[in-house]
Design a protein around this motif. Structure first.
Motif, short mmCIF file in Angstrom:
data_model
loop_
_atom_site.label_atom_id
_atom_site.label_comp_id
_atom_site.label_asym_id
_atom_site.label_seq_id
_atom_site.Cartn_x
_atom_site.Cartn_y
_atom_site.Cartn_z
N ASP A 64 0.81 -1.22 0.00
CA ASP A 64 0.00 0.00 0.00
C ASP A 64 0.85 1.28 0.00
O ASP A 64 0.70 2.13 0.88
CB ASP A 64 -0.94 0.00 1.20
CG ASP A 64 -2.02 1.09 1.10
OD1 ASP A 64 -2.43 1.40 -0.04
OD2 ASP A 64 -2.44 1.62 2.14
N PRO A 65 1.72 1.46 -1.01
CA PRO A 65 2.52 2.68 -1.08
C PRO A 65 1.68 3.86 -1.57
O PRO A 65 0.55 3.68 -2.04
CB PRO A 65 3.59 2.32 -2.11
CG PRO A 65 2.88 1.38 -3.03
CD PRO A 65 1.96 0.57 -2.16
N GLU A 66 2.24 5.05 -1.48
CA GLU A 66 1.54 6.23 -1.99
C GLU A 66 1.55 6.30 -3.51
O GLU A 66 0.63 6.83 -4.12
CB GLU A 66 2.16 7.50 -1.40
CG GLU A 66 1.92 7.65 0.08
CD GLU A 66 2.44 8.97 0.59
OE1 GLU A 66 1.91 10.02 0.18
OE2 GLU A 66 3.37 8.95 1.41
N PHE A 67 2.62 5.76 -4.11
CA PHE A 67 2.73 5.74 -5.56
C PHE A 67 3.31 4.41 -6.03
O PHE A 67 4.07 3.75 -5.32
CB PHE A 67 3.67 6.86 -6.07
CG PHE A 67 3.19 8.25 -5.83
CD1 PHE A 67 2.33 8.87 -6.73
CD2 PHE A 67 3.60 8.95 -4.70
CE1 PHE A 67 1.89 10.16 -6.51
CE2 PHE A 67 3.16 10.24 -4.48
CZ PHE A 67 2.30 10.85 -5.38
N TYR A 68 2.94 4.05 -7.26
CA TYR A 68 3.58 2.95 -7.98
C TYR A 68 4.32 3.57 -9.16
O TYR A 68 3.79 4.47 -9.83
CB TYR A 68 2.54 1.95 -8.49
CG TYR A 68 1.64 1.41 -7.41
CD1 TYR A 68 2.02 0.32 -6.63
CD2 TYR A 68 0.40 2.00 -7.16
CE1 TYR A 68 1.19 -0.18 -5.64
CE2 TYR A 68 -0.44 1.51 -6.18
CZ TYR A 68 -0.04 0.43 -5.41
OH TYR A 68 -0.86 -0.05 -4.42
N PHE B 198 7.83 4.32 -18.21
CA PHE B 198 7.95 5.13 -16.98
C PHE B 198 6.57 5.70 -16.69
O PHE B 198 6.12 6.61 -17.36
CB PHE B 198 8.97 6.25 -17.18
CG PHE B 198 9.19 7.11 -15.96
CD1 PHE B 198 10.26 6.86 -15.11
CD2 PHE B 198 8.35 8.18 -15.68
CE1 PHE B 198 10.47 7.67 -13.98
CE2 PHE B 198 8.55 8.98 -14.56
CZ PHE B 198 9.61 8.72 -13.71
N VAL B 199 5.90 5.12 -15.70
CA VAL B 199 4.52 5.50 -15.40
C VAL B 199 4.37 5.64 -13.89
O VAL B 199 4.59 4.69 -13.14
CB VAL B 199 3.52 4.44 -15.91
CG1 VAL B 199 2.09 4.87 -15.62
CG2 VAL B 199 3.72 4.17 -17.40
N LEU B 200 4.01 6.85 -13.44
CA LEU B 200 3.79 7.11 -12.02
C LEU B 200 2.29 7.07 -11.74
O LEU B 200 1.52 7.87 -12.27
CB LEU B 200 4.37 8.46 -11.63
CG LEU B 200 4.30 8.81 -10.14
CD1 LEU B 200 5.27 7.94 -9.34
CD2 LEU B 200 4.59 10.30 -9.90
N ILE B 201 1.89 6.12 -10.89
CA ILE B 201 0.47 5.88 -10.61
C ILE B 201 0.21 6.16 -9.14
O ILE B 201 0.78 5.50 -8.26
CB ILE B 201 0.10 4.42 -10.93
CG1 ILE B 201 0.40 4.10 -12.40
CG2 ILE B 201 -1.36 4.15 -10.60
CD1 ILE B 201 0.26 2.63 -12.74
N PRO B 202 -0.65 7.13 -8.81
CA PRO B 202 -0.98 7.38 -7.40
C PRO B 202 -1.81 6.26 -6.80
O PRO B 202 -2.47 5.51 -7.51
CB PRO B 202 -1.75 8.71 -7.45
CG PRO B 202 -2.31 8.76 -8.83
CD PRO B 202 -1.34 8.06 -9.72
N ARG B 203 -1.77 6.18 -5.50
CA ARG B 203 -2.47 5.11 -4.77
C ARG B 203 -3.95 5.02 -5.15
O ARG B 203 -4.49 3.93 -5.35
CB ARG B 203 -2.34 5.35 -3.27
CG ARG B 203 -3.13 4.38 -2.41
CD ARG B 203 -3.15 4.84 -0.98
NE ARG B 203 -1.87 4.61 -0.31
CZ ARG B 203 -1.37 5.40 0.63
NH1 ARG B 203 -2.02 6.49 0.99
NH2 ARG B 203 -0.22 5.11 1.21
N ASP B 204 -4.62 6.18 -5.26
CA ASP B 204 -6.06 6.17 -5.55
C ASP B 204 -6.36 5.51 -6.89
O ASP B 204 -7.35 4.79 -7.02
CB ASP B 204 -6.61 7.59 -5.54
CG ASP B 204 -6.65 8.18 -4.14
OD1 ASP B 204 -6.49 7.40 -3.18
OD2 ASP B 204 -6.83 9.41 -4.01
#
Length: 294
Positions: free
Chosen positions: A87-91, A172-178
């Motif tokens: 459960d990180p803040e970002f992936y 390179f893809v930054l995905i927020p937790r939500d």
């Protein structure tokens, strides 16, 4: 300041030096002190010493093993599943042939915060890569190429501001937790390619948006389409037809899922179109582009 956790998701297969070079770029990022990286790397049965090299040089990497049948989508899905449990803040999806510039992750985070401040609460952030020799765009955010073909995409070059796009390559893809909670993991219907484009389109279907980071975040040479590619016009017809259904081709079952999900009521037309074009190109000896422009 509260820690900011990022789970970095990677997969690899028999590209020891590339994988180690990518990890070197990752672990030399200029990050804010509150950012904590945890790397989940699936080695899908490499026989070239990749796992041993990673364990020796980067012992903190959480190394997961595959049996050689996962390919890109399967490997990333396995790593993603492990990361979701923490459960990180970002992936952060990162291809193992992508070498990051030192400010790549910091730039992606600041872009996300800017978009959030502007009301884009479910924004996924994509980084563009360029060829290390020519510096030309190779992978990144993608937009629909023309109005009538819902499954044909082209790369959108980065600018000096965030740009909205339709979907993406998975380099390179930054995905927020939500978003991770809302969209979930990569789809198991896909084996190698197409899963990243499907994910970007599913983000939009779930009320999110996809954005390109200003400028380039690193380098990645474009994958060669020659020799062993199903779209290679130099191959015999039967060879091309055989390769199209292999994991690195355009398997009909996978493409059918993609078309049904994203092409609307005329999905059968767009599902069969690349195979029809393949038969025509093979019959007349012509060249044929891929179903998307990488």
């Amino acid at each position: 300041m509260e820690p900011q956790t990022i789970a970095v998701i990677m997969t690899c297969y028999n590209r020891r030096e590339k994988t180690l070079e990518s990890l070197a770029g990752l672990f030399t990022q200029k990050l804010p002190p509150e950012v904590i990286l945890t790397v989940y790397l699936v080695d899908d049965g490499s026989t070239d010493g990749t796992s041993e090299g990673v364990q020796e040089q980067y012992p903190n990497v959480k190394l997961l093993k595959g049996n050689g049948s996962l390919f890109w989508n399967g490997g990333m899905r396995r790593a993603f599943a492990e990361a979701i449990a923490s459960d990180p803040e970002f992936y952060l999806w990162l291809n193992d042939d992508t070498v990051l510039y030192p400010d790549a992750i910091a730039k992606a985070l600041s872009t996300y915060q800017l978009l959030k401040a502007q009301g884009e609460l479910l924004g996924v952030v994509i980084g563009s890569t360029c060829d290390p020799q020519t510096h030309l765009l190779t992978y990144g955010g993608m937009v629909q190429k023309n109005w009538w073909h819902p499954l044909k995409f082209k790369l959108r070059p980065p600018e000096d501001k965030p740009l909205r796009c339709d979907t993406m390559n998975g380099n390179f893809v930054l995905i927020p937790r939500d978003i991770g909670a809302k969209v979930g993991n990569l789809d198991p219907n896909f084996v190698h390619s197409t899963g990243d484009m499907d994910y970007g389109l599913r983000v939009k279907q779930n009320g999110g948006s996809v954005w390109i980071v200003p400028g380039y975040i690193g380098t990645c040479p474009v994958n060669s389409l020659g020799g062993d590619c199903w779209a290679d016009p130099k191959l015999q017809v039967w060879e091309r037809l055989k390769k199209v259904n292999q994991p690195k081709g355009l398997p009909m079952g996978e493409w059918k899922v993609f078309a049904q999900r994203h092409a609307g009521i005329f999905w059968p037309v767009f599902w069969l179109l690349p195979y029809f074009r393949l038969l025509l190109a093979s019959a007349f000896g012509g060249k044929m582009s891929s179903h998307i422009n990488h």
